[in-house]
Scaffold this motif. Structure first.
Motif, mmCIF file in Angstrom:
data_model
loop_
_atom_site.group_PDB
_atom_site.id
_atom_site.type_symbol
_atom_site.label_atom_id
_atom_site.label_comp_id
_atom_site.label_asym_id
_atom_site.label_seq_id
_atom_site.Cartn_x
_atom_site.Cartn_y
_atom_site.Cartn_z
ATOM 1 N N GLU A 1 37.186 -7.045 -21.124
ATOM 2 C CA GLU A 1 35.833 -7.198 -21.674
ATOM 3 C C GLU A 1 35.204 -8.512 -21.189
ATOM 4 O OE1 GLU A 1 36.265 -4.279 -25.506
ATOM 5 O OE2 GLU A 1 36.134 -6.414 -25.919
ATOM 6 N N THR A 2 36.038 -9.482 -20.789
ATOM 7 C CA THR A 2 35.522 -10.729 -20.209
ATOM 8 C C THR A 2 34.773 -10.428 -18.913
ATOM 9 O OG1 THR A 2 37.457 -11.858 -21.089
ATOM 10 C CG2 THR A 2 36.200 -13.053 -19.417
ATOM 11 N N LEU A 3 35.297 -9.485 -18.133
ATOM 12 C CA LEU A 3 34.651 -9.098 -16.875
ATOM 13 C C LEU A 3 33.312 -8.401 -17.162
ATOM 14 C CD1 LEU A 3 34.577 -8.638 -13.806
ATOM 15 C CD2 LEU A 3 36.158 -6.750 -14.090
ATOM 16 N N VAL A 4 33.306 -7.521 -18.164
ATOM 17 C CA VAL A 4 32.062 -6.826 -18.529
ATOM 18 C C VAL A 4 31.012 -7.852 -18.962
ATOM 19 C CG1 VAL A 4 31.024 -5.199 -20.162
ATOM 20 C CG2 VAL A 4 33.272 -4.702 -19.162
ATOM 21 N N GLN A 5 31.436 -8.781 -19.817
ATOM 22 C CA GLN A 5 30.513 -9.810 -20.317
ATOM 23 C C GLN A 5 29.936 -10.625 -19.161
ATOM 24 O OE1 GLN A 5 30.142 -10.385 -23.959
ATOM 25 N NE2 GLN A 5 28.293 -11.169 -22.967
ATOM 26 N N ALA A 6 30.802 -11.037 -18.240
ATOM 27 C CA ALA A 6 30.346 -11.852 -17.110
ATOM 28 C C ALA A 6 29.413 -11.031 -16.206
ATOM 29 C CB ALA A 6 31.537 -12.364 -16.317
ATOM 30 N N ALA A 7 29.729 -9.754 -16.011
ATOM 31 C CA ALA A 7 28.892 -8.906 -15.155
ATOM 32 C C ALA A 7 27.510 -8.719 -15.780
ATOM 33 C CB ALA A 7 29.568 -7.553 -14.935
ATOM 34 N N LEU B 1 35.715 -10.497 -10.056
ATOM 35 C CA LEU B 1 37.078 -9.969 -10.011
ATOM 36 C C LEU B 1 37.881 -10.436 -11.207
ATOM 37 C CD1 LEU B 1 37.862 -10.702 -6.252
ATOM 38 C CD2 LEU B 1 37.204 -8.497 -7.262
ATOM 39 N N GLU B 2 38.613 -9.493 -11.832
ATOM 40 C CA GLU B 2 39.574 -9.912 -12.851
ATOM 41 C C GLU B 2 40.843 -10.364 -12.137
ATOM 42 O OE1 GLU B 2 40.104 -7.574 -16.424
ATOM 43 O OE2 GLU B 2 42.250 -8.075 -16.454
ATOM 44 N N VAL B 3 41.441 -11.446 -12.635
ATOM 45 C CA VAL B 3 42.655 -11.999 -12.006
ATOM 46 C C VAL B 3 43.657 -12.357 -13.092
ATOM 47 C CG1 VAL B 3 41.314 -12.995 -10.094
ATOM 48 C CG2 VAL B 3 41.784 -14.378 -12.115
ATOM 49 N N ALA B 4 44.889 -12.593 -12.689
ATOM 50 C CA ALA B 4 45.851 -13.209 -13.603
ATOM 51 C C ALA B 4 45.505 -14.695 -13.653
ATOM 52 C CB ALA B 4 47.271 -13.004 -13.086
ATOM 53 N N PRO B 5 45.709 -15.343 -14.801
ATOM 54 C CA PRO B 5 45.278 -16.744 -14.926
ATOM 55 C C PRO B 5 45.750 -17.636 -13.776
ATOM 56 C CG PRO B 5 45.893 -15.902 -17.068
ATOM 57 C CD PRO B 5 46.210 -14.811 -16.093
ATOM 58 N N ARG C 1 32.254 -19.215 -10.151
ATOM 59 C CA ARG C 1 32.605 -19.584 -11.535
ATOM 60 C C ARG C 1 33.880 -18.885 -11.949
ATOM 61 N NH1 ARG C 1 28.391 -18.283 -15.795
ATOM 62 N NH2 ARG C 1 30.045 -19.217 -17.017
ATOM 63 N N VAL C 2 34.631 -19.588 -12.803
ATOM 64 C CA VAL C 2 35.819 -18.978 -13.407
ATOM 65 C C VAL C 2 35.517 -18.800 -14.887
ATOM 66 C CG1 VAL C 2 38.246 -19.323 -13.952
ATOM 67 C CG2 VAL C 2 37.373 -20.012 -11.712
ATOM 68 N N HIS C 3 35.686 -17.574 -15.393
ATOM 69 C CA HIS C 3 35.361 -17.263 -16.789
ATOM 70 C C HIS C 3 36.664 -17.096 -17.576
ATOM 71 C CE1 HIS C 3 31.277 -15.942 -15.337
ATOM 72 N NE2 HIS C 3 32.005 -15.770 -14.235
ATOM 73 N N ASP C 4 36.723 -17.718 -18.748
ATOM 74 C CA ASP C 4 37.924 -17.619 -19.584
ATOM 75 C C ASP C 4 37.874 -16.388 -20.480
ATOM 76 O OD1 ASP C 4 38.728 -19.958 -18.502
ATOM 77 O OD2 ASP C 4 38.393 -21.178 -20.291
ATOM 78 N N ARG D 1 42.183 -18.291 -21.361
ATOM 79 C CA ARG D 1 42.865 -18.283 -20.057
ATOM 80 C C ARG D 1 41.864 -17.872 -18.989
ATOM 81 N NH1 ARG D 1 46.975 -14.315 -22.759
ATOM 82 N NH2 ARG D 1 44.884 -13.578 -23.166
ATOM 83 N N PRO D 2 41.915 -18.542 -17.804
ATOM 84 C CA PRO D 2 41.010 -18.143 -16.725
ATOM 85 C C PRO D 2 41.289 -16.698 -16.338
ATOM 86 C CG PRO D 2 42.575 -19.832 -15.994
ATOM 87 C CD PRO D 2 42.849 -19.600 -17.434
ATOM 88 N N ARG D 3 40.278 -15.846 -16.364
ATOM 89 C CA ARG D 3 40.535 -14.406 -16.250
ATOM 90 C C ARG D 3 39.634 -13.701 -15.247
ATOM 91 N NH1 ARG D 3 44.664 -11.431 -17.195
ATOM 92 N NH2 ARG D 3 45.057 -12.539 -19.128
#
Ligand SMILES: C[S@@+](CC[C@H](N)C(=O)[O-])C[C@H]1O[C@@H](n2cnc3c(N)ncnc32)[C@H](O)[C@@H]1O
Length: 295
Positions: A105-111, A249-253, A272-275, A280-282
Protein backbone atom coordinates in the motif's frame (compact mmCIF):
# COMPACT_ATOMS: atom_id res chain seq x y z
CA UNK A 1 -14.11 -26.89 20.71
CA UNK A 2 -15.66 -30.28 20.01
CA UNK A 3 -18.37 -32.15 21.88
CA UNK A 4 -21.96 -31.41 22.78
CA UNK A 5 -21.45 -28.33 25.00
CA UNK A 6 -22.55 -24.89 23.83
CA UNK A 7 -19.90 -22.67 22.28
CA UNK A 8 -20.68 -19.05 21.47
CA UNK A 9 -18.93 -16.89 18.89
CA UNK A 10 -16.95 -15.21 21.69
CA UNK A 11 -15.97 -18.56 23.28
CA UNK A 12 -14.60 -19.75 19.93
CA UNK A 13 -12.69 -16.53 19.32
CA UNK A 14 -11.10 -16.62 22.78
CA UNK A 15 -10.18 -20.29 22.55
CA UNK A 16 -8.72 -19.97 19.07
CA UNK A 17 -6.81 -16.76 19.81
CA UNK A 18 -5.09 -18.46 22.74
CA UNK A 19 -4.45 -21.60 20.66
CA UNK A 20 -2.92 -19.62 17.75
CA UNK A 21 -0.86 -17.58 20.25
CA UNK A 22 0.65 -20.79 21.65
CA UNK A 23 1.41 -21.90 18.08
CA UNK A 24 3.35 -18.70 17.36
CA UNK A 25 0.91 -17.21 14.81
CA UNK A 26 1.68 -13.46 14.40
CA UNK A 27 -1.85 -12.07 14.53
CA UNK A 28 -3.84 -14.70 16.49
CA UNK A 29 -7.04 -12.71 17.15
CA UNK A 30 -7.29 -11.32 13.62
CA UNK A 31 -6.73 -14.75 12.09
CA UNK A 32 -9.32 -16.31 14.41
CA UNK A 33 -11.88 -13.66 13.42
CA UNK A 34 -11.24 -14.02 9.67
CA UNK A 35 -11.54 -17.81 9.79
CA UNK A 36 -14.64 -17.83 12.00
CA UNK A 37 -16.33 -15.25 9.79
CA UNK A 38 -15.50 -17.45 6.78
CA UNK A 39 -16.80 -20.63 8.46
CA UNK A 40 -20.06 -18.84 9.37
CA UNK A 41 -20.34 -17.21 5.91
CA UNK A 42 -20.46 -13.76 7.47
CA UNK A 43 -18.03 -10.87 7.92
CA UNK A 44 -15.82 -9.87 10.83
CA UNK A 45 -17.98 -6.92 11.86
CA UNK A 46 -21.05 -9.12 12.24
CA UNK A 47 -19.15 -11.40 14.60
CA UNK A 48 -18.94 -8.46 17.01
CA UNK A 49 -22.71 -8.07 16.92
CA UNK A 50 -23.22 -11.78 17.57
CA UNK A 51 -20.72 -12.56 20.33
CA UNK A 52 -23.33 -14.43 22.40
CA UNK A 53 -24.78 -16.47 19.56
CA UNK A 54 -24.30 -20.25 19.92
CA UNK A 55 -22.44 -21.84 17.01
CA UNK A 56 -23.84 -25.11 15.65
CA UNK A 57 -21.72 -28.25 15.60
CA UNK A 58 -21.65 -28.38 11.76
CA UNK A 59 -20.27 -24.82 11.66
CA UNK A 60 -17.80 -25.64 14.42
CA UNK A 61 -16.58 -28.64 12.45
CA UNK A 62 -15.91 -26.38 9.44
CA UNK A 63 -14.11 -23.88 11.68
CA UNK A 64 -12.06 -26.62 13.42
CA UNK A 65 -10.65 -27.75 10.09
CA UNK A 66 -9.68 -24.19 9.13
CA UNK A 67 -8.01 -23.69 12.53
CA UNK A 68 -6.08 -26.93 12.11
CA UNK A 69 -4.80 -25.99 8.65
CA UNK A 70 -3.85 -22.49 9.76
CA UNK A 71 -2.06 -23.63 12.93
CA UNK A 72 -0.49 -26.94 12.00
CA UNK A 73 0.10 -26.49 8.26
CA UNK A 74 0.71 -22.71 8.42
CA UNK A 75 -1.53 -22.09 5.41
CA UNK A 76 -2.08 -18.32 5.10
CA UNK A 77 -5.56 -17.11 6.04
CA UNK A 78 -6.04 -15.65 2.56
CA UNK A 79 -5.51 -19.09 0.99
CA UNK A 80 -8.04 -20.64 3.37
CA UNK A 81 -10.68 -17.99 2.71
CA UNK A 82 -9.72 -17.20 -0.93
CA UNK A 83 -9.90 -13.49 -0.12
CA UNK A 84 -7.60 -10.69 0.99
CA UNK A 85 -8.42 -7.05 1.52
CA UNK A 86 -5.98 -4.65 -0.14
CA UNK A 87 -6.47 -0.90 -0.20
CA UNK A 88 -9.98 -1.66 1.11
CA UNK A 89 -10.72 -3.73 -2.02
CA UNK A 90 -11.89 -7.31 -1.39
CA UNK A 91 -9.55 -9.22 -3.70
CA UNK A 92 -9.74 -12.87 -4.66
CA UNK A 93 -6.46 -14.75 -4.17
CA UNK A 94 -5.32 -18.24 -5.09
CA UNK A 95 -2.06 -20.13 -4.76
CA UNK A 96 -1.01 -18.69 -8.14
CA UNK A 97 -0.70 -15.12 -6.86
CA UNK A 98 1.19 -13.42 -4.10
CA UNK A 99 -1.20 -12.54 -1.28
CA UNK A 100 -1.15 -8.72 -1.48
CA UNK A 101 0.77 -7.25 1.44
CA UNK A 102 0.03 -4.12 3.50
CA UNK A 103 3.62 -3.03 2.65
CA UNK A 104 2.56 -2.66 -0.98
CA UNK A 105 0.00 0.00 0.00
CA UNK A 106 3.07 2.26 0.39
CA UNK A 107 3.62 1.90 -3.36
CA UNK A 108 -0.04 2.73 -4.10
CA UNK A 109 0.15 5.79 -1.85
CA UNK A 110 3.36 7.01 -3.49
CA UNK A 111 1.95 6.39 -6.99
CA UNK A 112 -1.19 8.39 -6.20
CA UNK A 113 1.09 11.31 -5.30
CA UNK A 114 2.27 11.20 -8.94
CA UNK A 115 -1.23 11.15 -10.44
CA UNK A 116 -3.28 14.33 -10.53
CA UNK A 117 -6.27 14.14 -8.19
CA UNK A 118 -8.81 14.46 -11.02
CA UNK A 119 -6.94 11.78 -13.03
CA UNK A 120 -6.71 13.58 -16.36
CA UNK A 121 -8.33 11.61 -19.19
CA UNK A 122 -5.78 9.70 -21.25
CA UNK A 123 -3.43 9.05 -18.33
CA UNK A 124 -2.04 5.52 -18.61
CA UNK A 125 -0.12 3.43 -16.14
CA UNK A 126 1.78 0.17 -16.50
CA UNK A 127 1.91 -2.39 -13.64
CA UNK A 128 4.61 -4.99 -14.31
CA UNK A 129 4.07 -8.30 -12.47
CA UNK A 130 0.49 -7.53 -11.48
CA UNK A 131 -0.30 -10.85 -9.71
CA UNK A 132 -3.82 -10.48 -8.26
CA UNK A 133 -4.00 -7.04 -9.93
CA UNK A 134 -3.69 -5.40 -6.51
CA UNK A 135 -1.67 -2.29 -7.42
CA UNK A 136 -3.30 -1.50 -10.76
CA UNK A 137 -6.83 -2.07 -9.42
CA UNK A 138 -6.17 0.08 -6.32
CA UNK A 139 -4.96 2.93 -8.56
CA UNK A 140 -7.91 2.57 -10.96
CA UNK A 141 -10.32 2.59 -8.01
CA UNK A 142 -8.87 5.94 -6.88
CA UNK A 143 -8.66 7.70 -10.26
CA UNK A 144 -11.82 7.24 -12.34
CA UNK A 145 -10.32 8.34 -15.67
CA UNK A 146 -7.12 6.33 -15.41
CA UNK A 147 -6.37 3.43 -17.79
CA UNK A 148 -3.96 0.60 -16.95
CA UNK A 149 -1.96 -2.07 -18.72
CA UNK A 150 -1.04 -4.85 -16.28
CA UNK A 151 1.34 -7.66 -17.19
CA UNK A 152 2.55 -10.90 -15.70
CA UNK A 153 4.51 -13.91 -16.90
CA UNK A 154 2.00 -16.21 -15.20
CA UNK A 155 -1.24 -16.92 -17.07
CA UNK A 156 -2.96 -18.23 -13.93
CA UNK A 157 -2.14 -14.99 -12.10
CA UNK A 158 -3.60 -12.94 -14.96
CA UNK A 159 -6.81 -14.99 -14.71
CA UNK A 160 -7.09 -14.00 -11.04
CA UNK A 161 -6.41 -10.34 -11.90
CA UNK A 162 -9.13 -10.52 -14.57
CA UNK A 163 -11.60 -11.99 -12.09
CA UNK A 164 -10.81 -9.23 -9.58
CA UNK A 165 -11.15 -6.52 -12.21
CA UNK A 166 -14.52 -7.98 -13.21
CA UNK A 167 -15.81 -8.12 -9.63
CA UNK A 168 -14.76 -4.51 -9.06
CA UNK A 169 -16.34 -3.30 -12.31
CA UNK A 170 -12.91 -2.23 -13.64
CA UNK A 171 -12.49 -4.63 -16.57
CA UNK A 172 -13.11 -1.89 -19.12
CA UNK A 173 -10.13 0.13 -17.85
CA UNK A 174 -7.46 -2.56 -17.50
CA UNK A 175 -5.67 -4.36 -20.31
CA UNK A 176 -4.08 -7.60 -19.05
CA UNK A 177 -1.16 -8.95 -21.04
CA UNK A 178 1.15 -11.90 -20.62
CA UNK A 179 4.93 -11.70 -20.93
CA UNK A 180 8.18 -10.80 -19.17
CA UNK A 181 9.08 -7.28 -18.08
CA UNK A 182 8.45 -4.76 -20.90
CA UNK A 183 8.00 -7.30 -23.70
CA UNK A 184 4.17 -7.02 -23.77
CA UNK A 185 4.34 -3.21 -24.18
CA UNK A 186 6.93 -2.87 -26.95
CA UNK A 187 6.82 0.64 -28.45
CA UNK A 188 4.34 2.00 -25.86
CA UNK A 189 4.87 4.80 -23.34
CA UNK A 190 3.11 5.42 -20.04
CA UNK A 191 2.71 8.27 -17.58
CA UNK A 192 3.62 5.97 -14.70
CA UNK A 193 5.33 2.60 -14.46
CA UNK A 194 4.89 0.70 -11.18
CA UNK A 195 6.11 -2.70 -10.13
CA UNK A 196 6.39 -4.90 -7.08
CA UNK A 197 8.62 -7.52 -8.70
CA UNK A 198 10.09 -10.62 -7.10
CA UNK A 199 13.06 -9.31 -5.10
CA UNK A 200 14.26 -12.15 -2.88
CA UNK A 201 17.55 -13.95 -3.51
CA UNK A 202 17.23 -17.62 -4.36
CA UNK A 203 19.38 -18.45 -1.32
CA UNK A 204 16.87 -16.79 1.05
CA UNK A 205 14.30 -19.56 0.55
CA UNK A 206 15.30 -21.39 3.73
CA UNK A 207 14.96 -18.27 5.96
CA UNK A 208 11.39 -17.41 5.03
CA UNK A 209 8.45 -17.42 7.42
CA UNK A 210 6.50 -20.68 7.13
CA UNK A 211 3.57 -18.81 5.52
CA UNK A 212 5.74 -17.63 2.60
CA UNK A 213 6.42 -21.25 1.68
CA UNK A 214 2.81 -21.31 0.42
CA UNK A 215 3.35 -18.35 -1.93
CA UNK A 216 4.37 -18.96 -5.57
CA UNK A 217 8.16 -19.01 -6.01
CA UNK A 218 7.75 -17.06 -9.26
CA UNK A 219 6.38 -14.15 -7.22
CA UNK A 220 9.16 -14.19 -4.63
CA UNK A 221 12.53 -15.09 -6.11
CA UNK A 222 14.41 -13.04 -8.69
CA UNK A 223 17.74 -14.85 -8.98
CA UNK A 224 20.99 -15.35 -7.06
CA UNK A 225 21.23 -11.67 -5.98
CA UNK A 226 17.53 -10.87 -5.54
CA UNK A 227 17.90 -7.55 -7.39
CA UNK A 228 17.96 -8.95 -10.94
CA UNK A 229 14.43 -7.88 -11.91
CA UNK A 230 14.71 -4.51 -10.15
CA UNK A 231 17.86 -3.80 -12.14
CA UNK A 232 16.20 -4.85 -15.40
CA UNK A 233 13.15 -2.69 -14.65
CA UNK A 234 15.30 0.40 -14.01
CA UNK A 235 17.39 -0.28 -17.12
CA UNK A 236 14.37 -0.85 -19.37
CA UNK A 237 11.86 1.72 -18.11
CA UNK A 238 12.92 4.93 -19.91
CA UNK A 239 11.68 4.01 -23.42
CA UNK A 240 8.28 3.21 -21.86
CA UNK A 241 7.81 6.52 -20.05
CA UNK A 242 6.59 9.84 -21.42
CA UNK A 243 8.85 12.83 -20.69
CA UNK A 244 8.58 13.50 -16.93
CA UNK A 245 6.87 10.15 -16.41
CA UNK A 246 7.61 8.34 -13.14
CA UNK A 247 8.92 4.92 -12.18
CA UNK A 248 8.03 3.46 -8.77
CA UNK A 249 9.43 0.19 -7.50
CA UNK A 250 8.80 -1.76 -4.33
CA UNK A 251 12.06 -3.07 -2.85
CA UNK A 252 13.33 -4.90 0.20
CA UNK A 253 14.60 -2.32 2.71
CA UNK A 254 18.26 -3.28 2.18
CA UNK A 255 17.91 -2.74 -1.60
CA UNK A 256 16.59 0.86 -1.52
CA UNK A 257 19.88 2.74 -1.78
CA UNK A 258 21.30 0.56 -4.56
CA UNK A 259 18.08 0.88 -6.61
CA UNK A 260 18.08 4.66 -6.05
CA UNK A 261 21.67 4.71 -7.40
CA UNK A 262 20.65 2.76 -10.50
CA UNK A 263 17.80 5.19 -11.13
CA UNK A 264 20.17 8.16 -10.87
CA UNK A 265 22.59 6.51 -13.30
CA UNK A 266 19.72 5.78 -15.72
CA UNK A 267 18.83 9.50 -15.89
CA UNK A 268 15.97 9.71 -13.40
CA UNK A 269 15.54 12.84 -11.30
CA UNK A 270 13.74 13.71 -8.08
CA UNK A 271 14.60 10.28 -6.68
CA UNK A 272 12.84 9.49 -3.41
CA UNK A 273 12.75 6.60 -1.00
CA UNK A 274 9.37 6.09 0.71
CA UNK A 275 9.06 4.32 4.06
CA UNK A 276 6.37 1.77 4.90
CA UNK A 277 4.26 1.89 8.07
CA UNK A 278 7.07 0.14 9.96
CA UNK A 279 9.41 2.99 8.89
CA UNK A 280 11.43 0.72 6.62
CA UNK A 281 12.52 2.02 3.20
CA UNK A 282 10.13 0.21 0.87
CA UNK A 283 9.55 2.13 -2.37
CA UNK A 284 11.97 3.98 -4.64
CA UNK A 285 10.56 6.51 -7.10
CA UNK A 286 12.08 8.74 -9.74
CA UNK A 287 10.95 11.03 -12.55
CA UNK A 288 12.29 10.82 -16.06
CA UNK A 289 14.00 13.98 -17.29
CA UNK A 290 11.92 16.23 -19.59
CA UNK A 291 13.62 15.09 -22.79
CA UNK A 292 12.23 11.55 -22.20
CA UNK A 293 13.74 8.13 -22.69
CA UNK A 294 15.40 6.70 -25.77
CA UNK A 295 13.06 4.88 -28.05
C1 LIG B 1 5.88 -9.97 -5.77
S1 LIG B 1 4.62 -10.48 -6.88
C2 LIG B 1 3.64 -9.00 -6.92
C3 LIG B 1 2.19 -9.20 -7.22
C4 LIG B 1 1.35 -7.93 -7.09
N1 LIG B 1 1.82 -6.89 -7.97
C5 LIG B 1 1.35 -7.43 -5.67
O1 LIG B 1 2.02 -6.42 -5.40
O2 LIG B 1 0.70 -8.03 -4.82
C6 LIG B 1 5.49 -10.45 -8.42
C7 LIG B 1 4.72 -10.85 -9.66
O3 LIG B 1 5.60 -10.73 -10.78
C8 LIG B 1 5.41 -11.81 -11.66
N2 LIG B 1 6.68 -11.97 -12.41
C9 LIG B 1 7.76 -12.73 -12.09
N3 LIG B 1 8.73 -12.57 -13.00
C10 LIG B 1 8.26 -11.69 -13.92
C11 LIG B 1 8.80 -11.12 -15.12
N4 LIG B 1 10.02 -11.41 -15.55
N5 LIG B 1 8.02 -10.27 -15.83
C12 LIG B 1 6.76 -9.96 -15.42
N6 LIG B 1 6.21 -10.46 -14.28
C13 LIG B 1 6.94 -11.31 -13.55
C14 LIG B 1 5.03 -12.98 -10.78
O4 LIG B 1 4.31 -13.95 -11.52
C15 LIG B 1 4.19 -12.27 -9.69
O5 LIG B 1 2.82 -12.27 -10.03
Amino acid sequence: MSGAETWTVLDLLRWTTAHFGRQGIDSPRLDAECLLAHALATDRLRLYLEFDKPVEESERARFRELVRRRGAERIPVAHLTGRKEFWSLPLRVTRDVLTPRPDTETLVQAALGNLSADGAAGTRILDVGTGSGAIALALLSERPKLQAVATDVCAAALAVAEENAGELGLLGRIDLRRGPLFEPVAGERFDLVVSNPPYLAAGEAGDLAAELAHEPGLALFAGPAGTELLEALVAGASPHLVPEGSLLLEVAPAQASVVAGWMRAAGFENIRVHDDLGRRPRVVSGRLARRGGDA
